[in-house]
Design an enzyme around this catalytic site. Structure first.
Site, mmCIF file in Angstrom:
data_model
loop_
_atom_site.group_PDB
_atom_site.id
_atom_site.type_symbol
_atom_site.label_atom_id
_atom_site.label_comp_id
_atom_site.label_asym_id
_atom_site.label_seq_id
_atom_site.Cartn_x
_atom_site.Cartn_y
_atom_site.Cartn_z
ATOM 1 N N PHE A 120 1.166 5.248 0.758
ATOM 2 C CA PHE A 120 0.444 6.047 1.464
ATOM 3 C C PHE A 120 1.165 7.612 1.258
ATOM 4 O O PHE A 120 2.179 7.640 0.845
ATOM 5 C CB PHE A 120 0.839 5.816 3.097
ATOM 6 C CG PHE A 120 0.116 4.705 3.645
ATOM 7 C CD1 PHE A 120 -1.186 4.824 4.259
ATOM 8 C CD2 PHE A 120 0.653 3.379 3.447
ATOM 9 C CE1 PHE A 120 -1.640 3.547 4.978
ATOM 10 C CE2 PHE A 120 0.160 2.215 4.066
ATOM 11 C CZ PHE A 120 -1.189 2.300 4.782
ATOM 12 N N THR A 172 0.821 -1.123 0.337
ATOM 13 C CA THR A 172 -0.050 0.020 0.075
ATOM 14 C C THR A 172 0.895 1.361 0.062
ATOM 15 O O THR A 172 1.860 1.410 0.605
ATOM 16 C CB THR A 172 -0.849 0.004 1.256
ATOM 17 O OG1 THR A 172 -1.884 -1.157 1.337
ATOM 18 C CG2 THR A 172 -1.650 1.319 1.250
#
Length: 396
Positions: A280, A278
């Site tokens: 960010f 992921t």
């Protein structure tokens, strides 16, 4: 959370064009504080990225290039009822040394994230700022607002996942709020199947987690024959299972969540793909001063008039200057997503107006990037620089 009074700092930009990208360019900034007004035409006003640069081709200037501060500001002009008045009429740009890749040695930074303790977002925040005070927020909107209202110093929020794709909500919030991207962090997600102590895998009938986490573990959960139920976040699922002392329900969450809520780890690394990462974004009230001492990435958003080849023309401004695009995301224009056909024939279908979010590998301190944005601004109906920040390459 209450709705706030809207005022916005708008930068009026004067651009002096050069006949060629190879000559010096200068974009000057004049600032004024004006109240926001809704655009009666219904079209979103132009949002200009304001950049001031001095390009001196002398040998001495080249030596000092990396050390010179480039003043980068994003002017915001929206019909945004959610926009919040800034406490500082003239935000102070941060040095790139204070960006996402640095660790605070002074007072502890307060960093907002979405979710509860044990969320992957909290781990990402602590990866960037190991000594920070991580502040949980119930919703993504809340995290944006806490930064704007000076309740925290930064926000660390997911923007895309290698398996689940883009987090569209945060793309929309980037435009709605007056924050700047000052860094990024990539975090390797490792899902675990959690349950209360004494509960075995064969005792489970259902599993709780965030919809993306459930989707990322689809093969494993299907083999186990578990009914999937979506909740707001992974750590929240673990917390619910622990507090309710559920004996037939598990949670997909992190090992940190298991430790915090006293759950047993029944299985580790249950995601379908081991390369589950992921990305960010780190958000702040002030932009950072971009540099050229290391790889930088710049994020922009723009809109275009409808017509054949218009998007090709927009992307060509980067290709012509050998600037690599790493991401392009389109979102329907909020408030006025549909536009009637130009000939006024009501029988023809309407089409969407879009915003285009683009990431490219260049610093706004780079003359090529400045010229590309200036070129794009010549025919874009709307343009905003969301941030120019150091590229993050390490995994954890």
């Amino acid at each position: 959370m209450a709705t706030f009074l809207i005022k916005s700092l708008v930068s009026q930009t004067t651009v002096k064009h050069s006949p060629s990208d190879h000559t010096s360019s200068r974009i000057e900034i004049k600032s004024a504080l004006i109240p926001m007004k809704r655009c009666r035409s219904g079209k979103i006003p132009v949002l200009a990225a304001s950049i001031r640069s001095e390009n001196d081709h002398s040998t001495e200037a080249q030596k000092k290039k990396n050390g010179n501060a480039i003043n980068l500001q994003s002017s915001l002009l929206l019909d945004a009822e959610y926009d919040v008045a800034s406490k500082d009429a003239h935000p102070r740009p941060l040095s790139s040394t204070h960006s996402s890749n640095s660790v605070s040695n002074g007072p502890r930074l307060r960093v907002a994230y979405q979710g509860v303790r044990g969320a992957y977002s909290e781990s990402a925040a602590q990866k960037v700022y190991p000594n920070c005070e991580a502040v949980p927020c119930e919703q993504f909107d809340t995290a944006f607002e806490t930064v704007e209202r000076w309740l925290v110093d930064r926000a660390v929020l997911p923007i895309e996942n290698s398996l689940g794709g883009s987090i569209h909500r945060n793309y929309d919030l980037l435009l709605r709020h007056r924050l700047h991207i000052v860094g990024e962090v990539k975090y390797a997600v490792r899902h675990c199947l959690l349950a209360n102590h004494g509960v075995k895998v064969e005792d489970l009938k259902r599993v709780l987690s965030h919809p993306q986490a459930l989707a990322q573990c689809e093969n494993t959960l299907t083999k186990l024959g578990l009914v999937r139920e979506a909740v707001d976040d992974t750590a929240g699922a673990a917390k619910h299972v622990a507090l309710q002392k559920l004996e037939d329900t598990g949670a997909v969450a992190s090992s940190a969540a298991a430790s915090i809520y006293g759950l047993n780890i029944l299985a580790e690394d249950i995601q379908d793909d081991s390369d589950n990462v992921t990305r960010f974004l780190i958000l702040a009230r002030e932009p950072i001063i971009p540099g050229t001492d290391r790889p930088f990435k710049t994020s922009i958003v723009f809109s275009l008039e409808e017509g054949p080849g218009v998007l090709f023309k927009a992307l060509a401004v980067f290709a012509l200057r050998q600037i690599n695009l790493t991401k392009i995301e389109s979102r329907p224009l909020r408030k006025q997503p549909l536009r009637a056909s130009d000939d006024g024939n009501s029988g023809l279908p309407k089409y969407f107006d879009y915003l285009f979010y683009v990431d490219f590998e260049a610093s706004m301190a780079d003359e090529n990037a400045q010229n590309a944005c200036r070129h794009l601004k010549e025919f874009a109906t709307f343009l905003r620089v969301l941030g120019s920040y150091p590229v993050h390459t390490s995994m954890m």
